[in-house]
Scaffold this motif. Structure first.
Motif, PDB file in Angstrom:
ATOM      1  N   GLY A  71      -5.033   9.142  13.637  1.00 31.90           N
ATOM      2  CA  GLY A  71      -5.282   9.025  12.228  1.00 31.90           C
ATOM      3  C   GLY A  71      -4.103   8.525  11.356  1.00 31.90           C
ATOM      4  N   GLY A  72      -4.481   8.385   9.869  1.00 33.87           N
ATOM      5  CA  GLY A  72      -3.295   7.866   9.251  1.00 33.87           C
ATOM      6  C   GLY A  72      -3.060   6.458   9.091  1.00 33.87           C
ATOM      7  N   GLN A  73      -1.819   6.182   8.133  1.00 37.07           N
ATOM      8  CA  GLN A  73      -1.752   4.743   8.093  1.00 37.07           C
ATOM      9  C   GLN A  73      -1.001   4.058   8.967  1.00 37.07           C
ATOM     10  OE1 GLN A  73      -2.923   3.266   5.141  1.00 37.07           O
ATOM     11  NE2 GLN A  73      -3.615   5.373   4.264  1.00 37.07           N
ATOM     12  N   SER A  74      -1.351   2.833   9.608  1.00 40.09           N
ATOM     13  CA  SER A  74      -0.747   2.135  10.568  1.00 40.09           C
ATOM     14  C   SER A  74       0.508   1.440   9.998  1.00 40.09           C
ATOM     15  CB  SER A  74      -1.757   1.067  11.073  1.00 40.09           C
ATOM     16  OG  SER A  74      -1.954   0.004  10.408  1.00 40.09           O
ATOM     17  N   PRO A  75       1.388   0.839  10.755  1.00 39.17           N
ATOM     18  CA  PRO A  75       2.590  -0.003  10.332  1.00 39.17           C
ATOM     19  C   PRO A  75       2.080  -0.950   9.592  1.00 39.17           C
ATOM     20  CG  PRO A  75       3.027   0.631  12.584  1.00 39.17           C
ATOM     21  CD  PRO A  75       1.528   1.185  12.375  1.00 39.17           C
ATOM     22  N   SER A  76       1.120  -1.786   9.810  1.00 43.14           N
ATOM     23  CA  SER A  76       0.847  -2.960   8.827  1.00 43.14           C
ATOM     24  C   SER A  76       0.163  -2.179   7.713  1.00 43.14           C
ATOM     25  CB  SER A  76      -0.119  -3.713   9.519  1.00 43.14           C
ATOM     26  OG  SER A  76      -1.397  -3.194   9.874  1.00 43.14           O
ATOM     27  N   ASP A  77      -0.498  -1.176   7.664  1.00 44.47           N
ATOM     28  CA  ASP A  77      -0.973  -0.439   6.328  1.00 44.47           C
ATOM     29  C   ASP A  77       0.221  -0.242   5.327  1.00 44.47           C
ATOM     30  OD1 ASP A  77      -3.728  -0.529   6.983  1.00 44.47           O
ATOM     31  OD2 ASP A  77      -3.552   1.338   7.967  1.00 44.47           O
ATOM     32  N   VAL A  78       1.147   0.350   6.369  1.00 42.91           N
ATOM     33  CA  VAL A  78       2.514   0.837   5.373  1.00 42.91           C
ATOM     34  C   VAL A  78       3.254  -0.618   4.610  1.00 42.91           C
ATOM     35  CG1 VAL A  78       4.661   1.586   5.474  1.00 42.91           C
ATOM     36  CG2 VAL A  78       2.777   2.822   6.808  1.00 42.91           C
ATOM     37  N   SER A  79       2.955  -1.589   5.459  1.00 42.53           N
ATOM     38  CA  SER A  79       3.782  -2.688   4.964  1.00 42.53           C
ATOM     39  C   SER A  79       3.017  -3.235   3.595  1.00 42.53           C
ATOM     40  CB  SER A  79       3.776  -3.916   5.920  1.00 42.53           C
ATOM     41  OG  SER A  79       4.823  -4.885   5.747  1.00 42.53           O
ATOM     42  N   LEU A  80       1.580  -3.262   3.919  1.00 43.44           N
ATOM     43  CA  LEU A  80       0.663  -3.696   2.907  1.00 43.44           C
ATOM     44  C   LEU A  80       0.969  -2.848   1.664  1.00 43.44           C
ATOM     45  CD1 LEU A  80      -1.687  -5.751   1.985  1.00 43.44           C
ATOM     46  CD2 LEU A  80      -3.118  -3.935   2.982  1.00 43.44           C
ATOM     47  N   ALA A  81       0.880  -1.501   1.851  1.00 47.30           N
ATOM     48  CA  ALA A  81       1.020  -0.834   0.721  1.00 47.30           C
ATOM     49  C   ALA A  81       2.499  -0.960   0.004  1.00 47.30           C
ATOM     50  CB  ALA A  81       1.143   0.851   1.473  1.00 47.30           C
ATOM     51  N   LEU A  82       3.505  -1.117   0.638  1.00 41.34           N
ATOM     52  CA  LEU A  82       4.785  -1.381   0.303  1.00 41.34           C
ATOM     53  C   LEU A  82       4.738  -2.670  -0.558  1.00 41.34           C
ATOM     54  CD1 LEU A  82       7.442  -0.149   2.591  1.00 41.34           C
ATOM     55  CD2 LEU A  82       6.298   1.216   0.753  1.00 41.34           C
ATOM     56  N   SER A  83       3.875  -3.784  -0.389  1.00 43.18           N
ATOM     57  CA  SER A  83       3.665  -5.014  -1.054  1.00 43.18           C
ATOM     58  C   SER A  83       3.435  -4.779  -2.426  1.00 43.18           C
ATOM     59  CB  SER A  83       2.793  -5.939  -0.187  1.00 43.18           C
ATOM     60  OG  SER A  83       1.561  -5.607  -0.527  1.00 43.18           O
ATOM     61  N   TYR A  84       2.520  -3.548  -2.673  1.00 44.23           N
ATOM     62  CA  TYR A  84       2.336  -3.470  -4.182  1.00 44.23           C
ATOM     63  C   TYR A  84       3.406  -3.111  -4.999  1.00 44.23           C
ATOM     64  CZ  TYR A  84      -2.602  -3.994  -3.130  1.00 44.23           C
ATOM     65  OH  TYR A  84      -3.763  -4.851  -2.888  1.00 44.23           O
ATOM     66  N   LEU A  85       4.362  -2.274  -4.233  1.00 46.51           N
ATOM     67  CA  LEU A  85       5.824  -1.890  -5.131  1.00 46.51           C
ATOM     68  C   LEU A  85       6.488  -3.166  -5.439  1.00 46.51           C
ATOM     69  CD1 LEU A  85       7.384   1.226  -3.179  1.00 46.51           C
ATOM     70  CD2 LEU A  85       6.002   1.173  -5.327  1.00 46.51           C
TER      71      LEU A  85
END
Ligand SMILES: [Zn+2]
Length: 385
Positions: A71-85
């Motif tokens: 479960g949880g966010q994958s490494p590419s999910d994390v990178s995608l999330a940080l792109s919004y920052l």
């Protein structure tokens, strides 16, 4: 303060159920250092301009997973999330540096119960701790949830937002909600602060007038954001128009900014922070001790120790330049994805100034994926012809 907010959350949740409101709900609470916030509102701090300065904020990423490590966010999910920052803050010369390490917290009891207690787990004082929960995990009957604490320079995001008209869902971790919570940590109030919301954390709060005459001393204390009576997510996801209405004390109709990231807007419509919101965060990072501890700034050059990915222009027209000249000698792989997750362009490059032909791409939002030593960085890219 935590005891109060827990009780408040429970109370608001009960009201939510009692009202039987069918619309998807997102909740955001903040726990900011009111005294420090007031300090930066007073002269001379309020009028200091840091527009020429570049700031770097250190971040740490924690991902909540189940006890069995799934479960949880994958490494590419994390990178995608940080792109919004990056997309929200880089425009204001505020950058982020991350060590590419994900701290996995594998615990069912925490995974299914997002709350600020998580800030006690592996927290850092020299960076902003971001706790990313699974998209499926809501909170006390709410679909999505974020909370941030300037006291601890930490925030969490979980769950999703649902468009009541189409039932389409939007994950909050991979959205500007991440930027919203970061905005709180860096001292921004909601755009409806003092007008459509009283926090009891700020003894000076007062309603902002539509005509802007008290914008510096009431509302969110930001003069380039319009008065906001609290849009409460009551926004058409397709047109981004606020569906509510209301009058201020003068009888003037409210016209809040549905696209401001610090409002209670809907994720497909949230788009930006204003220049004065950007400056306020920079001022805060120069004078509030917990924020000076997580950031640094410079008048010249890139402020983060680790060189970022330099690409321009954004928006791109027929060409996109990927400047890899400061990178170590290597072959680098890049891919451009459209918003549907389909690769529309890919290639590789030595550490040179690489020009990519984007003339064949339709106008719109894309994600630039860049691999360096196996680490994936995702940046948002707009194409306009
Ligand atoms: Zn908020």
């Amino acid at each position: 303060m935590k005891k109060f907010t827990s009780y408040f959350l429970l109370l608001t949740s009960l009201i939510f159920f009692m009202c039987g409101k069918a619309q998807a709900q997102v909740y955001c609470e903040i726990d900011t250092l009111a005294a420090a916030n007031q300090e930066i509102l007073m002269e001379p701090y309020r009028t200091q301009s840091y527009s020429n300065y570049s700031f770097c904020v250190r971040i740490y990423v924690h991902v909540l997973r189940k006890s069995n490590h799934t479960g949880g966010q994958s490494p590419s999910d994390v990178s995608l999330a940080l792109s919004y920052l990056d997309s929200a803050f880089n425009l204001h010369k505020i950058y982020f540096v991350w060590d590419y390490q994900i701290d996995y917290i594998d615990d069912d009891s925490k995974y299914f119960n997002p709350n600020a207690g998580i800030f006690n787990i592996n927290n850092h004082t020299d960076g902003v701790d971001i706790y990313m929960y699974d998209d499926s995990v809501g909170f006390l009957g709410w679909d999505g949830y974020g909370t941030s604490s300037q006291l601890e320079t930490a925030f969490l995001v979980s769950g999703f937002m649902e468009d009541p008209a189409t039932n389409k869902t939007y994950p909050l971790v991979k959205s500007y909600i991440l930027s919203h919570e970061m905005g709180h940590v860096l001292s921004l109030w909601h755009t409806h602060h003092g007008t459509g919301e009283t926090t009891q954390q700020d003894p000076f709060e007062c309603p902002e007038l539509v005509n802007g005459s008290n914008a510096a001393t009431c509302g969110d204390y930001i003069t380039d954001t319009p008065a906001d009576p609290n849009m409460d997510y009551d926004i058409d996801f397709a047109t981004c128009q606020w569906l509510g209405s209301g009058l201020d004390a003068n009888g003037d109709p409210y016209n809040p900014d549905e696209k401001n990231i610090m409002g209670y807007g809907v994720t497909p419509c949230m788009s930006y922070l204003t220049p004065k919101q950007g400056n306020r965060m920079k001022v805060a990072m120069t004078i509030i001790p917990v924020l000076t501890a997580v950031s640094n700034y410079t008048l010249s050059g890139y402020p983060c120790a680790t060189a970022g990915l330099n690409y321009y222009p954004n928006a791109a027209d027929d060409e996109l330049n990927l400047d890899l000249r400061n990178k170590p000698i290597n072959t680098y792989i890049f891919q451009i994805y459209d918003v549907y997750g389909v690769i529309v362009l890919s290639g590789e490059s030595q550490n040179i100034l690489k020009t990519i032909d984007t003339s064949g791409l339709n106008e719109g939002l894309y994600f630039l994926h860049f691999y360096e030593n196996g680490q994936l960085t995702i940046k948002q890219l707009v194409v306009e012809h």
